[in-house]
Scaffold this active site. Structure first.
Site, PDB file in Angstrom:
ATOM      1  N   ASP A   1      -5.928  -2.502   8.711  1.00  0.00           N
ATOM      2  CA  ASP A   1      -5.884  -3.327   7.495  1.00  0.00           C
ATOM      3  C   ASP A   1      -4.685  -2.869   6.668  1.00  0.00           C
ATOM      4  O   ASP A   1      -4.119  -1.793   6.903  1.00  0.00           O
ATOM      5  CB  ASP A   1      -7.182  -3.156   6.693  1.00  0.00           C
ATOM      6  CG  ASP A   1      -7.203  -4.013   5.428  1.00  0.00           C
ATOM      7  OD1 ASP A   1      -6.794  -5.183   5.485  1.00  0.00           O
ATOM      8  OD2 ASP A   1      -7.587  -3.496   4.363  1.00  0.00           O
ATOM      9  N   SER A   2      -4.330  -3.682   5.675  1.00  0.00           N
ATOM     10  CA  SER A   2      -3.263  -3.284   4.752  1.00  0.00           C
ATOM     11  C   SER A   2      -3.669  -2.024   3.994  1.00  0.00           C
ATOM     12  O   SER A   2      -2.817  -1.337   3.438  1.00  0.00           O
ATOM     13  CB  SER A   2      -3.022  -4.400   3.740  1.00  0.00           C
ATOM     14  OG  SER A   2      -4.178  -4.588   2.952  1.00  0.00           O
TER      15      SER A   2
ATOM     16  N   CYS B   1      -8.094  -7.774   8.584  1.00  0.00           N
ATOM     17  CA  CYS B   1      -7.350  -8.215   7.399  1.00  0.00           C
ATOM     18  C   CYS B   1      -7.028  -9.699   7.580  1.00  0.00           C
ATOM     19  O   CYS B   1      -6.348 -10.071   8.552  1.00  0.00           O
ATOM     20  CB  CYS B   1      -6.068  -7.395   7.291  1.00  0.00           C
ATOM     21  SG  CYS B   1      -4.976  -7.892   5.946  1.00  0.00           S
TER      22      CYS B   1
ATOM     23  N   GLU C   1      -8.194  -0.398  -3.680  1.00  0.00           N
ATOM     24  CA  GLU C   1      -7.438   0.696  -3.049  1.00  0.00           C
ATOM     25  C   GLU C   1      -7.678   2.023  -3.776  1.00  0.00           C
ATOM     26  O   GLU C   1      -7.576   3.090  -3.183  1.00  0.00           O
ATOM     27  CB  GLU C   1      -5.933   0.385  -3.050  1.00  0.00           C
ATOM     28  CG  GLU C   1      -5.506  -0.579  -1.966  1.00  0.00           C
ATOM     29  CD  GLU C   1      -5.701  -0.029  -0.560  1.00  0.00           C
ATOM     30  OE1 GLU C   1      -5.155   1.037  -0.255  1.00  0.00           O
ATOM     31  OE2 GLU C   1      -6.430  -0.668   0.232  1.00  0.00           O
TER      32      GLU C   1
ATOM     33  N   CYS D   1     -11.146 -12.018   1.957  1.00  0.00           N
ATOM     34  CA  CYS D   1     -10.295 -10.824   2.025  1.00  0.00           C
ATOM     35  C   CYS D   1     -11.238  -9.653   2.214  1.00  0.00           C
ATOM     36  O   CYS D   1     -12.252  -9.540   1.507  1.00  0.00           O
ATOM     37  CB  CYS D   1      -9.502 -10.671   0.729  1.00  0.00           C
ATOM     38  SG  CYS D   1      -8.687  -9.067   0.553  1.00  0.00           S
TER      39      CYS D   1
ATOM     40  N   HIS E   1     -11.085  -6.608   1.503  1.00  0.00           N
ATOM     41  CA  HIS E   1     -11.263  -5.738   0.329  1.00  0.00           C
ATOM     42  C   HIS E   1     -12.396  -6.261  -0.574  1.00  0.00           C
ATOM     43  O   HIS E   1     -13.124  -5.491  -1.178  1.00  0.00           O
ATOM     44  CB  HIS E   1      -9.980  -5.682  -0.512  1.00  0.00           C
ATOM     45  CG  HIS E   1      -8.927  -4.759   0.040  1.00  0.00           C
ATOM     46  ND1 HIS E   1      -8.174  -5.073   1.130  1.00  0.00           N
ATOM     47  CD2 HIS E   1      -8.497  -3.530  -0.370  1.00  0.00           C
ATOM     48  CE1 HIS E   1      -7.311  -4.080   1.373  1.00  0.00           C
ATOM     49  NE2 HIS E   1      -7.495  -3.135   0.478  1.00  0.00           N
TER      50      HIS E   1
HETATM   51  N1  DGL Z   1      -7.819  -6.829   3.322  1.00  0.00           N
HETATM   52  C1  DGL Z   1      -6.723  -7.759   3.276  1.00  0.00           C
HETATM   53  C2  DGL Z   1      -7.245  -9.157   3.634  1.00  0.00           C
HETATM   54  O1  DGL Z   1      -8.303  -9.298   4.208  1.00  0.00           O
HETATM   55  C3  DGL Z   1      -6.039  -7.594   1.962  1.00  0.00           C
HETATM   56  C4  DGL Z   1      -4.713  -8.156   1.890  1.00  0.00           C
HETATM   57  C5  DGL Z   1      -3.748  -7.490   0.957  1.00  0.00           C
HETATM   58  O2  DGL Z   1      -3.372  -6.345   1.218  1.00  0.00           O
HETATM   59  O3  DGL Z   1      -3.319  -8.153   0.010  1.00  0.00           O
HETATM   60  O4  DGL Z   1      -6.601 -10.158   3.395  1.00  0.00           O
END
Ligand code: DGL
Length: 269
Positions: free
Chosen positions: A13-14, A76, A154, A186, A188
């Protein structure tokens, strides 16, 4: 036994959002060795170009390939929209992506008004437009990009007053439109489910995709005879490139009850 069966599965993931998916994968596949990679130094992906995101995703895949992964879950939505096709063309093991739960939401909604919270990258992608076109025929979808939420998650923030103010700003317009179903597009945002529930009437259903994706991953591994054959519980390794001193504490908090059974590996890049 095929030699790759006991190789690890990568989950990327990011940042820390994909841990919400990792938890579901652990529940569905207790014997698999899992390697989670957070690209936190480059989060959020949501406002980056597809090219930038793809470069980051390829760098993470490079790291995972050195660990001989047998499969990767791109946990992600934003990274999936930008680069899933490219990584699938490049690597020949199963690569599972994420997309907002538009289809299940369209089946669940009674009044046919559905809200979607996601990053702007996901909402503006061609993949998302195609998804709406395919499943959204009689549904009124109201999409809402949620700037700033990923940054707070985060830091391990899932319920501060600052986060609640931001959430209300994004959710209140959807409530005015009388949604009866809300898609968390998302990974997150899955960590905000409890907080979001408190801001909406109880009858509104919240949908995310961690469970469905984990179930699908299991099906793919079974079908390809790639399940880990070990009887003992699998390992869970976390790698991050976050420069935050508290990165391990954030990961431990989000990983939650399972926190005893993980190895914090630190910087991967
Ligand atoms: N967890 C990522 C998603 O599902 C987050 C994206 C981001 O870093 O902006 O889209």
């Amino acid at each position: 036994m095929a030699p790759f069966q006991n190789n690890p599965i990568g989950v990327i993931d990011s940042g820390v959002g994909g841990i919400s998916v990792l938890k579901c994968i652990r529940a569905h596949l207790p014997h698999e060795n899992l390697i989670y990679v957070a690209d936190s130094k480059f989060a959020p992906y949501g406002e980056k170009t597809s090219e930038e995101i793809t470069r980051r995703v390829l760098t993470v895949f490079d790291f995972l390939n050195k660990q001989e992964v047998k499969s990767v879950v791109v946990a992600c939505n934003t990274a999936t929209a930008a680069s899933i096709q490219i990584v699938r063309e490049k690597f020949d093991y199963p690569i599972i992506g994420m997309e907002p739960a538009v289809k299940p939401a369209s089946l669940m909604s009674k009044n046919k008004i559905v809200g979607v919270l996601a990053t702007s990258g996901t909402l503006l992608s061609a993949k998302f437009s195609a998804l709406l076109e395919h499943h959204g025929n009689d549904i009124h979808f109201i999409t809402q990009p949620c700037f700033g939420l990923v940054e707070l998650v985060e830091q391990g923030d899932t319920e501060s007053p600052e986060l609640i103010t931001l959430l209300k700003k994004y959710i209140d317009p959807l409530l005015k439109e009388e949604i009866d179903t809300l898609v968390l597009g998302c990974t997150h945002y899955s960590f905000l489910k409890k907080t979001i529930k408190k801001l909406m009437p109880e009858y509104i259903k919240i949908v995310d995709t961690g469970d469905a994706v984990s179930n699908y991953l299991k099906l793919v591994l079974v079908e390809k005879n790639m399940l880990n054959q070990n009887a003992k519980p699998g390992t869970t390794d976390f790698w991050t490139n976050s420069l935050d001193q508290n990165a391990d504490k954030v990961i431990s908090k989000l990983w939650g009850d399972n926190s005893k059974s993980f190895n914090f590996k630190g910087l991967w890049f």
